[in-house]
Enzyme design. Structure first.
Site, PDB file in Angstrom:
ATOM      1  N   LYS A  15       0.774  -1.203  -0.389  1.00 40.93           N
ATOM      2  CA  LYS A  15      -0.108   0.016   0.145  1.00 40.93           C
ATOM      3  C   LYS A  15       1.012   1.274  -0.072  1.00 40.93           C
ATOM      4  O   LYS A  15       0.707   2.679  -1.210  1.00 40.93           O
ATOM      5  CB  LYS A  15      -0.963  -0.671   1.151  1.00 40.93           C
ATOM      6  CG  LYS A  15      -2.006   1.223   1.285  1.00 40.93           C
ATOM      7  CD  LYS A  15      -3.008   0.511   2.165  1.00 40.93           C
ATOM      8  CE  LYS A  15      -2.537   0.695   3.918  1.00 40.93           C
ATOM      9  NZ  LYS A  15      -2.004  -0.148   4.761  1.00 40.93           N
ATOM     10  N   THR A  16       1.669   1.472   0.962  1.00 42.13           N
ATOM     11  CA  THR A  16       2.694   2.309   0.848  1.00 42.13           C
ATOM     12  C   THR A  16       3.876   2.855  -0.242  1.00 42.13           C
ATOM     13  O   THR A  16       3.930   3.925  -0.820  1.00 42.13           O
ATOM     14  CB  THR A  16       3.869   2.391   2.306  1.00 42.13           C
ATOM     15  OG1 THR A  16       3.380   2.669   3.060  1.00 42.13           O
ATOM     16  CG2 THR A  16       4.295   3.161   2.783  1.00 42.13           C
ATOM     17  N   VAL A  17       4.160   1.946  -1.345  1.00 45.53           N
ATOM     18  CA  VAL A  17       4.525   2.062  -2.299  1.00 45.53           C
ATOM     19  C   VAL A  17       3.744   2.205  -3.019  1.00 45.53           C
ATOM     20  O   VAL A  17       4.250   2.971  -4.541  1.00 45.53           O
ATOM     21  CB  VAL A  17       5.638   0.823  -2.493  1.00 45.53           C
ATOM     22  CG1 VAL A  17       6.186   0.289  -4.382  1.00 45.53           C
ATOM     23  CG2 VAL A  17       6.524   0.198  -1.551  1.00 45.53           C
ATOM     24  N   LYS A  37      -1.299  10.286   6.822  1.00 42.00           N
ATOM     25  CA  LYS A  37      -1.525   9.318   7.072  1.00 42.00           C
ATOM     26  C   LYS A  37      -2.013   9.262   8.469  1.00 42.00           C
ATOM     27  O   LYS A  37      -1.205   9.757   9.743  1.00 42.00           O
ATOM     28  CB  LYS A  37       0.586   8.907   7.414  1.00 42.00           C
ATOM     29  CG  LYS A  37       0.193   6.922   8.048  1.00 42.00           C
ATOM     30  CD  LYS A  37      -0.102   6.098   6.841  1.00 42.00           C
ATOM     31  CE  LYS A  37      -0.159   4.677   7.917  1.00 42.00           C
ATOM     32  NZ  LYS A  37      -0.145   3.201   7.088  1.00 42.00           N
ATOM     33  N   THR A  41       1.193   3.080  12.674  1.00 41.64           N
ATOM     34  CA  THR A  41       1.774   2.945  14.063  1.00 41.64           C
ATOM     35  C   THR A  41       3.398   1.417  13.572  1.00 41.64           C
ATOM     36  O   THR A  41       3.653   1.063  12.530  1.00 41.64           O
ATOM     37  CB  THR A  41       0.426   0.834  14.159  1.00 41.64           C
ATOM     38  OG1 THR A  41       0.941  -0.142  13.159  1.00 41.64           O
ATOM     39  CG2 THR A  41      -0.649   1.421  14.315  1.00 41.64           C
ATOM     40  N   GLU A 110      -3.161   7.740   3.503  1.00 41.43           N
ATOM     41  CA  GLU A 110      -2.917   6.200   3.326  1.00 41.43           C
ATOM     42  C   GLU A 110      -4.057   5.727   4.699  1.00 41.43           C
ATOM     43  O   GLU A 110      -3.237   6.106   5.997  1.00 41.43           O
ATOM     44  CB  GLU A 110      -1.938   5.935   3.172  1.00 41.43           C
ATOM     45  CG  GLU A 110      -1.337   4.491   3.430  1.00 41.43           C
ATOM     46  CD  GLU A 110       0.407   3.959   3.388  1.00 41.43           C
ATOM     47  OE1 GLU A 110       0.955   3.093   3.140  1.00 41.43           O
ATOM     48  OE2 GLU A 110       1.009   4.666   3.095  1.00 41.43           O
ATOM     49  N   ALA A 112      -5.006   1.827   7.391  1.00 40.73           N
ATOM     50  CA  ALA A 112      -3.855   1.130   8.087  1.00 40.73           C
ATOM     51  C   ALA A 112      -4.522   0.267   8.393  1.00 40.73           C
ATOM     52  O   ALA A 112      -5.874  -0.109   8.100  1.00 40.73           O
ATOM     53  CB  ALA A 112      -4.002   1.454   9.717  1.00 40.73           C
ATOM     54  N   GLY A 203       9.336  -5.424  -5.138  1.00 38.86           N
ATOM     55  CA  GLY A 203      10.082  -4.567  -4.589  1.00 38.86           C
ATOM     56  C   GLY A 203      11.056  -3.503  -5.407  1.00 38.86           C
ATOM     57  O   GLY A 203      11.716  -2.918  -5.010  1.00 38.86           O
TER      58      GLY A 203
END
Length: 239
Positions: A15-17, A37, A41, A110, A112, A203
């Site tokens: 998700k972050t990428v 964000k 966590t 984004e 969690a 990657g």
């Protein structure tokens, strides 16, 4: 679209990428971008969180904001309770996103983990913040076996709450996809009722920031400021 919620169908699925790729592609298209964000966590004081990682990959022009942070890698409500810290409510998330939207063309919020992960004691979730904002939700899903069920359930949860789903992005597309992954490319839109809007290579987050920014638009469809084509991608990876 000024505010876009980015939610996974689970955790640790890219998700972050994906958020960073959207930020990079939008920035390359000339849009000013902020990433929010609401609850970080599993990260200690002074350590870079997801918002900082998005900014590292997408560029320093991206504004990165984190509202609350909890040390244990748990759902925000649980992590806050165990740490004795305050939770963040949907109204706080919506207020922060609205404030950022006043000065940016695109705000990426984004979540969690999954859509219905609890943020506070009342059981509020990212879906509640999306409702307050009237914002669409992008689903990030894994490629392999099991993703059809989790994506269909998340899309159903969106519809049950009257929320708009923008589409689905595969968060980590393997270099040598198995049969299930290849079949899922065609099946994800059918089971979710949402268009496939991209596939980020596994990657991708390890690329240098310059290489990441250069490649990001090729991983995402035009609604996400990219050049990726679902039809071409499907033909390249037949089941």
């Amino acid at each position: 679209m000024t505010v876009l919620m980015v939610s996974g169908t689970g955790t640790e699925i890219g998700k972050t990428v994906v958020t960073a790729a959207i930020a990079a592609a939008a920035s390359a298209a000339g849009r000013s971008v902020a990433v929010l964000k609401p609850a970080q966590t599993g990260v200690g004081p002074g350590e870079p969180g997801d918002a900082a990682e998005v900014r590292r990959l997408a560029g320093r022009a991206v504004t990165a904001v984190e509202l609350v942070r909890y040390p244990e890698p748990l759902a925000p409500d649980t992590a806050a309770r165990r740490a004795g810290l305050a939770t963040v409510a949907p109204a706080g998330i919506a207020e922060a996103a609205t404030r950022l939207a006043a000065g940016h063309d695109l705000v990426l919020v984004e979540g969690a983990g999954g859509l219905l992960v609890r943020f506070d004691e009342a059981g509020h979730t990212l879906a509640d913040a999306a409702r307050l904002l009237g914002a669409p939700v992008l689903l990030v899903a894994p490629a392999g076996l099991g993703t059809l069920n989790s994506t269909a359930l998340t899309a159903e949860a969106l519809r049950a709450r009257g929320l708009a789903g923008l589409g689905v992005v595969v968060g980590s597309w393997p270099s040598d996809p198995d049969l299930a992954s290849r079949c899922n490319l065609a099946d994800l839109p059918e089971v979710s009722g949402l268009p496939l809007l991209g596939a980020v290579p596994a990657g991708a987050g390890t690329l240098s920031p310059a290489d990441f920014r250069a490649a990001a638009p090729s991983w995402l469809a035009p609604p996400l400021s990219g050049t990726w084509s679902a039809r071409s991608f499907l033909s390249a990876w037949p089941a």
